[in-house]
Design a protein around this motif. Structure first.
Motif, short mmCIF file in Angstrom:
data_model
loop_
_atom_site.label_atom_id
_atom_site.label_comp_id
_atom_site.label_asym_id
_atom_site.label_seq_id
_atom_site.Cartn_x
_atom_site.Cartn_y
_atom_site.Cartn_z
N GLU A 138 0.84 -1.09 0.06
CA GLU A 138 0.10 0.05 -0.12
C GLU A 138 0.75 1.11 0.08
O GLU A 138 0.55 2.32 -0.58
N GLY A 139 1.93 1.14 0.65
CA GLY A 139 3.08 2.33 0.59
C GLY A 139 3.30 2.65 -0.80
O GLY A 139 3.64 3.74 -1.20
N ASP A 140 3.64 1.45 -1.64
CA ASP A 140 4.12 1.62 -2.97
C ASP A 140 2.92 2.35 -4.05
O ASP A 140 3.11 3.12 -4.81
N ASP A 141 1.70 1.87 -3.34
CA ASP A 141 0.34 2.45 -4.36
C ASP A 141 0.61 3.90 -3.88
O ASP A 141 0.11 4.90 -4.98
N LEU A 142 0.60 4.50 -2.58
CA LEU A 142 0.53 5.94 -2.36
C LEU A 142 1.54 6.64 -3.10
O LEU A 142 1.45 7.64 -3.56
N LEU A 143 2.99 6.05 -2.91
CA LEU A 143 4.01 6.70 -3.80
C LEU A 143 3.61 6.76 -5.19
O LEU A 143 3.84 7.74 -6.01
N ASP A 144 3.02 5.56 -5.82
CA ASP A 144 2.84 5.94 -7.29
C ASP A 144 1.75 7.10 -7.33
O ASP A 144 1.82 7.94 -8.38
N LEU A 145 0.65 7.19 -6.62
CA LEU A 145 -0.36 8.20 -6.53
C LEU A 145 0.25 9.51 -6.57
O LEU A 145 0.00 10.73 -7.46
N PHE A 146 1.16 9.85 -5.52
CA PHE A 146 1.49 11.10 -5.44
C PHE A 146 2.97 11.50 -6.31
O PHE A 146 2.73 12.60 -6.66
N THR A 147 3.35 10.37 -7.21
CA THR A 147 4.46 10.87 -7.93
C THR A 147 3.80 10.77 -9.56
O THR A 147 4.39 11.33 -10.63
N GLY A 148 2.48 9.96 -9.46
CA GLY A 148 2.02 9.86 -10.75
C GLY A 148 2.75 8.80 -11.86
O GLY A 148 2.34 8.51 -12.94
N VAL A 149 3.53 8.03 -11.22
CA VAL A 149 4.15 7.02 -12.09
C VAL A 149 4.05 5.49 -11.57
O VAL A 149 3.90 5.39 -10.33
N MET A 150 3.68 4.59 -12.40
CA MET A 150 3.53 3.29 -11.93
C MET A 150 4.93 2.75 -11.49
O MET A 150 5.88 2.80 -12.17
N ASN A 151 4.77 2.04 -10.37
CA ASN A 151 5.70 1.24 -9.99
C ASN A 151 7.04 2.21 -9.87
O ASN A 151 8.23 1.87 -10.13
N PHE A 152 6.90 3.43 -9.09
CA PHE A 152 7.85 4.54 -9.22
C PHE A 152 8.95 3.84 -8.27
O PHE A 152 10.17 4.20 -8.77
N ARG A 153 8.88 3.35 -7.28
CA ARG A 153 10.00 2.97 -6.25
C ARG A 153 10.83 1.80 -7.24
O ARG A 153 12.35 1.86 -6.88
N ARG A 154 10.51 1.22 -8.06
CA ARG A 154 11.33 0.15 -8.87
C ARG A 154 11.62 0.60 -10.41
O ARG A 154 12.71 0.20 -11.04
N THR A 155 10.98 1.81 -10.96
CA THR A 155 11.36 2.06 -12.15
C THR A 155 12.00 3.50 -12.14
O THR A 155 12.68 3.63 -13.37
N ALA A 156 11.91 4.17 -11.25
CA ALA A 156 12.61 5.79 -11.28
C ALA A 156 13.98 5.38 -10.82
O ALA A 156 14.37 4.52 -10.10
#
Length: 302
Positions: free
Chosen positions: A237-255
């Motif tokens: 769920e933390g990953d989902d929130l991070l994706d929502l705030f940044t606008g990027v799918m799987n932000f933690r693993r792709t950015a």
């Protein structure tokens, strides 16, 4: 700056809705909006009735939802109008078929005639100009939807033009004070994930209304969202929130790793101090999210 090889969550309905559902659960947004409808919009419902109708005559009312989403908040607004107008005609403009399906299952009210318009704002405006039947609306809502409409001033002008005399326009839009807007402003690297109009804020809308010679009443809708899971690599769920705030799918693993760390540091700094101690509680990283509900009445001179 080269465009990053990542995907915006706006292009994946299932992923976006999952992220937004987590956000609503962690922030209490639904209760916040619904309480505003009961406590504040109920007064507007009285004004619409008093300014437009003879109390002894209960005529149908025409309303329009621009970018209605799943309809949960729209339903809360219409409920406030029903005691005055038991017969309503409501037009729903929403391009996402999944949202419309959800709306029909969960947000439809009795004694309301619905006109489903599965199209974008631009398509609706074009079709309306080409095939207008002269219908005007007593109330129009555009809740977190102006980000996708293009030119803000022209959008506001068009919506005002669709109102009857003494009709009301409600725009709910992100405030520039909240973390959801500030993260976009502070990280140009994230801009490719958002459309240019996504940088619209309450200030942008208020300025557009003022340029049209109108005045607006603004109510703040503020709540806190728990982002503690964002700082746990294994928290889905933390990953989902991070994706929502940044606008990027799987932000933690792709950015890029450096960008991820900078975003996390920004969110840490945005954390709200405990109300009693005045210190940051690092076990519960709550940040402020802030919208403004902007109401405009179409007066005779307008």
């Amino acid at each position: 700056m080269a465009t990053p090889a990542w995907t915006t969550i706006c292009h994946n309905f299932v992923h976006y809705k999952r992220c937004y559902d987590v956000f609503e659960k962690r922030s209490g947004k639904v209760d916040l909006y619904n309480n505003w409808a009961k406590e504040e919009f109920s007064k507007v419902a009285e004004d619409i009735c008093g300014g437009k109708r003879n109390p002894g005559i209960r005529n149908p009312i025409c309303t329009l939802g621009m970018g209605s989403g799943t309809g949960s908040f729209e339903m809360a607004l219409l409920k406030q109008l029903q005691p005055y107008f038991p017969s309503m005609h409501h037009t729903v403009v929403e391009p996402c078929e999944e949202f419309i399906s959800h709306y029909k299952l969960h947000s439809v009210l009795e004694n309301v005639q619905y006109d489903w318009q599965p199209k974008t704002f631009q398509q609706y405006m074009h079709d309306h100009e080409c095939t207008s039947n002269g219908r005007k609306f007593d109330f129009i809502s555009a809740v977190n939807s102006l980000y996708y409409t293009g030119n803000v001033k022209e959008t506001i002008r068009f919506l005002i033009d669709q109102l009857t005399e003494s009709g009301y326009l409600l725009v709910v839009v992100r405030s520039e004070k909240g973390s959801g807007f500030r993260i976009i402003v502070n990280f140009p690297e994230l801009h490719p994930a958002f459309k240019p109009s996504y940088f619209i804020s309450s200030k942008t809308v208020s300025e557009a209304i003022a340029e049209l010679g109108m005045t607006a009443k603004v109510n703040s809708l503020r709540t806190n969202v728990d982002l503690s899971g964002v700082f746990d690599d294994d928290d889905a769920e933390g990953d989902d929130l991070l994706d929502l705030f940044t606008g990027v799918m799987n932000f933690r693993r792709t950015a890029p790793e450096t960008l991820v760390e900078r975003v996390l540091n920004f969110l840490r700094q945005e954390s709200i101090p405990d109300s009693e101690s005045g210190k940051i509680n690092y076990m519960n990283h709550s940040v402020c999210v802030d919208w403004d509900a902007i109401l405009v009445e179409k007066l005779h001179k307008q």
